[in-house]
Design an enzyme around this catalytic site. Structure first.
Site, PDB file in Angstrom:
ATOM      1  N   GLU A  83       7.657  -0.525  -0.250  1.00  0.00           N
ATOM      2  CA  GLU A  83       8.214   0.348  -1.635  1.00  0.00           C
ATOM      3  C   GLU A  83       9.150   1.219  -1.214  1.00  0.00           C
ATOM      4  O   GLU A  83       8.434   2.268  -0.561  1.00  0.00           O
ATOM      5  CB  GLU A  83       7.005   0.431  -2.538  1.00  0.00           C
ATOM      6  CG  GLU A  83       7.677   1.161  -3.776  1.00  0.00           C
ATOM      7  CD  GLU A  83       6.647   1.335  -4.677  1.00  0.00           C
ATOM      8  OE1 GLU A  83       5.641   0.402  -4.852  1.00  0.00           O
ATOM      9  OE2 GLU A  83       6.796   2.323  -5.632  1.00  0.00           O
ATOM     10  N   LYS A 261      -2.435   2.901  -9.539  1.00  0.00           N
ATOM     11  CA  LYS A 261      -1.559   2.465  -8.687  1.00  0.00           C
ATOM     12  C   LYS A 261      -0.889   3.387  -7.887  1.00  0.00           C
ATOM     13  O   LYS A 261      -0.703   3.008  -6.728  1.00  0.00           O
ATOM     14  CB  LYS A 261      -0.575   1.603  -9.802  1.00  0.00           C
ATOM     15  CG  LYS A 261       0.113   0.546  -8.902  1.00  0.00           C
ATOM     16  CD  LYS A 261       1.270   0.872  -8.273  1.00  0.00           C
ATOM     17  CE  LYS A 261       2.137  -0.157  -7.591  1.00  0.00           C
ATOM     18  NZ  LYS A 261       3.298  -0.007  -6.859  1.00  0.00           N
ATOM     19  N   ASP A 277      -8.768  -2.900   5.757  1.00  0.00           N
ATOM     20  CA  ASP A 277      -8.832  -4.020   4.832  1.00  0.00           C
ATOM     21  C   ASP A 277      -8.551  -3.642   3.472  1.00  0.00           C
ATOM     22  O   ASP A 277      -9.151  -2.927   2.630  1.00  0.00           O
ATOM     23  CB  ASP A 277     -10.301  -4.481   4.796  1.00  0.00           C
ATOM     24  CG  ASP A 277     -10.563  -5.680   3.996  1.00  0.00           C
ATOM     25  OD1 ASP A 277      -9.575  -6.001   2.942  1.00  0.00           O
ATOM     26  OD2 ASP A 277     -11.455  -6.521   3.943  1.00  0.00           O
ATOM     27  N   HIS A 375      14.105   6.880  -6.759  1.00  0.00           N
ATOM     28  CA  HIS A 375      14.053   5.697  -6.233  1.00  0.00           C
ATOM     29  C   HIS A 375      15.624   5.176  -6.072  1.00  0.00           C
ATOM     30  O   HIS A 375      15.848   4.148  -5.342  1.00  0.00           O
ATOM     31  CB  HIS A 375      13.722   4.573  -7.373  1.00  0.00           C
ATOM     32  CG  HIS A 375      12.191   4.128  -7.228  1.00  0.00           C
ATOM     33  ND1 HIS A 375      11.701   3.821  -6.221  1.00  0.00           N
ATOM     34  CD2 HIS A 375      11.303   4.779  -8.090  1.00  0.00           C
ATOM     35  CE1 HIS A 375      10.559   3.823  -6.199  1.00  0.00           C
ATOM     36  NE2 HIS A 375       9.993   4.169  -7.137  1.00  0.00           N
TER      37      HIS A 375
HETATM   38  C1  MEV Z   1       5.147   3.338  -8.603  1.00  0.00           C
HETATM   39  O1  MEV Z   1       4.816   2.385  -7.664  1.00  0.00           O
HETATM   40  C2  MEV Z   1       4.067   4.182  -8.808  1.00  0.00           C
HETATM   41  C3  MEV Z   1       4.204   4.964 -10.129  1.00  0.00           C
HETATM   42  O2  MEV Z   1       4.277   3.978 -11.060  1.00  0.00           O
HETATM   43  C4  MEV Z   1       2.680   5.634 -10.206  1.00  0.00           C
HETATM   44  C5  MEV Z   1       2.686   6.475 -11.686  1.00  0.00           C
HETATM   45  O3  MEV Z   1       3.378   5.907 -12.605  1.00  0.00           O
HETATM   46  O4  MEV Z   1       1.883   7.277 -11.579  1.00  0.00           O
HETATM   47  C6  MEV Z   1       5.435   5.932 -10.082  1.00  0.00           C
END
Ligand code: MEV
Length: 426
Positions: A83, A261, A277, A375
């Protein structure tokens, strides 16, 4: 070694070969180790030993996060991830933490849990007591399975017994707690769980089914904390923005999933780079986040008395330095050497620091300019390359489609055709 600085101005602008040279010097890598970092795919004979039916390997980009200072020591951090923006975000968050000293960490002993499921038990309380009475026998049986681990200072430490209610009656669940030292621990723990099961069956009079480690490694936690000064991160309104973002995640599982995430973007990338892992770490992290019965953030944020931002993280950390891919995968080995870690605990604390940094960077971006701005350029670069742009035109095409806010394949193709026409290229 401690005077090496990971604060490397303009690292991202350097050609790849120059970055590799810096990393090689930083960690004293050999030529072969440096070569392993630069994307050598796994030798088919190694791949064939790692998985069944191997046909090849699947390389991912490996980036180096700069600027990390953890417990007063500087680290360059290898991150394997597909990513865009993740490596840059971690480096940036680590840079902003430096004026307050960077990250401080701690961890518990590397204790993993092996579960033995006993079914068909009529009187769970009596069975629980009987099993506990035989604790010494169970521990010695477990430790007989792994004299090497015991010699290294690890081994089975304790036995816990719980009763759970399933839809078809009670189960007595035995937990063998094992100090696995610098291993991830699955092999040692599973062997001990299988070896003790017959005795547990005999003591309990029940029937044992599962004998397997738990990924909810609540006794093997890594923690990190950092303070970001308001000046370093863009002022009091940014502190406020990150706080509001955190409060949102704390109160809403939909947001919390994405919040965590973001943490795992950093965590998994280091886990993967070091041959550990990722699934075990993911399972541990999310189940730990839900341990109270409500899904919660893995990080916390608060305001200090001076109005700066304090962040913390705590998560299970089943990582190893011995055995598995960490030992056989050449790139993973070079990454471990680059980190210079001496124990699995040290590695786990670094991973926790990266998770915290990653989360802070995401919240800061989300609460200010939004995530898309960062991004955009990398995303545009991916699009431009995916439509077969000649390398010498890539930067120019990216600039044009970003400025036009038309980051699409069809527009990239048009711009490439226009530039080729102008330059007389075919
Ligand atoms: C994207 O890979 C991760 C985010 O969505 C994390 C978040 O929203 O805190 C930017």
């Amino acid at each position: 070694m401690t005077d090496r600085s990971s604060r490397i101005e303009g690292f991202y602008k350097l050609p790849i070969a120059e970055r590799v040279r810096i990393v090689k010097d930083f960690a004293g890598l050999t030529d072969d180790e440096a070569k392993a970092l630069t994307g050598a795919s796994v030798d088919p004979t190694i791949a064939d030993r790692m998985v069944e039916n191997a046909v090849g390997s699947f390389p991912l980009p490996l980036g180096i996060a700069t600027n990390f200072r953890i417990n007063g020591k500087d680290y360059l951090i290898p991150m394997a991830i597909e990513e865009p923006s993740v490596v840059a975000a971690a480096s940036n968050a680590a840079k902003m933490a430096r004026d307050k000293g960077g990250f401080r960490t701690s961890s518990t002993a590397p204790i993993m849990i092996g579960q033995i499921q006993v079914t068909g038990v009529k009187d769970p309380t009596t069975v629980q007591n009987r099993i506990l009475e035989k604790k010494a026998d169970l521990l010695s049986l477990a430790n007989n399975q792994d004299p090497m681990l015991v010699k290294l200072g690890g081994g089975a430490r304790d036995v816990e017994v719980r009763t759970i209610e399933t839809r078809e009656g009670p189960n007595v669940i035995v937990h063998i707690l094992v100090d696995v030292r610098d291993a991830m621990g699955a092999n040692a723990v599973n062997t001990m769980a299988e070896a003790t099961a017959p005795l547990i069956e005999e003591i309990s009079g029940g029937k044992v089914y599962l004998r397997i480690l738990s990924n909810l490694a609540v006794h093997r936690l890594a923690r990190a904390q950092a303070v970001w000064s308001k000046e370093a991160i863009g002022g009091p309104e940014v502190v406020e923005g990150v706080m509001q973002a955190y409060l949102f995640a704390e109160a809403d599982p939909f947001r919390c999933a994405t919040h965590n995430k973001g943490v795992m973007n950093g965590v998994d990338a280091v886990i993967l780079a070091t041959g550990n892992d990722t699934r075990a770490i993911e399972a541990g992290a999310h189940s730990y986040a839900a341990r109270t019965g409500t899904y919660k953030p893995l990080t916390t944020f608060g305001r200090t008395q001076e109005g700066d931002l304090m962040g913390t993280i705590e998560l299970p950390m089943a990582v190893g330095l011995v055995g598995g891919a960490t030992k056989v995968h050449p790139t993973a080995r070079a990454c471990v050497k680059l980190l210079g870690v001496k124990s699995a605990q040290e590695l786990g604390e670094i991973v926790a620091s990266v998770g915290l940094a990653q989360n802070f960077a995401a919240l800061r971006a989300l609460a200010t300019v939004g995530i898309q701005k960062g991004h955009m350029t990398l995303h545009a670069k991916n699009i431009v390359m995916s439509v077969g742009c000649p390398p010498e035109l890539v930067d120019e095409v990216v600039k044009i489609i970003v400025a036009e806010k038309k980051i699409r394949m069809d527009r990239a193709q048009e711009v490439i055709a226009e530039l080729k026409r102008k330059r007389g290229m075919r």
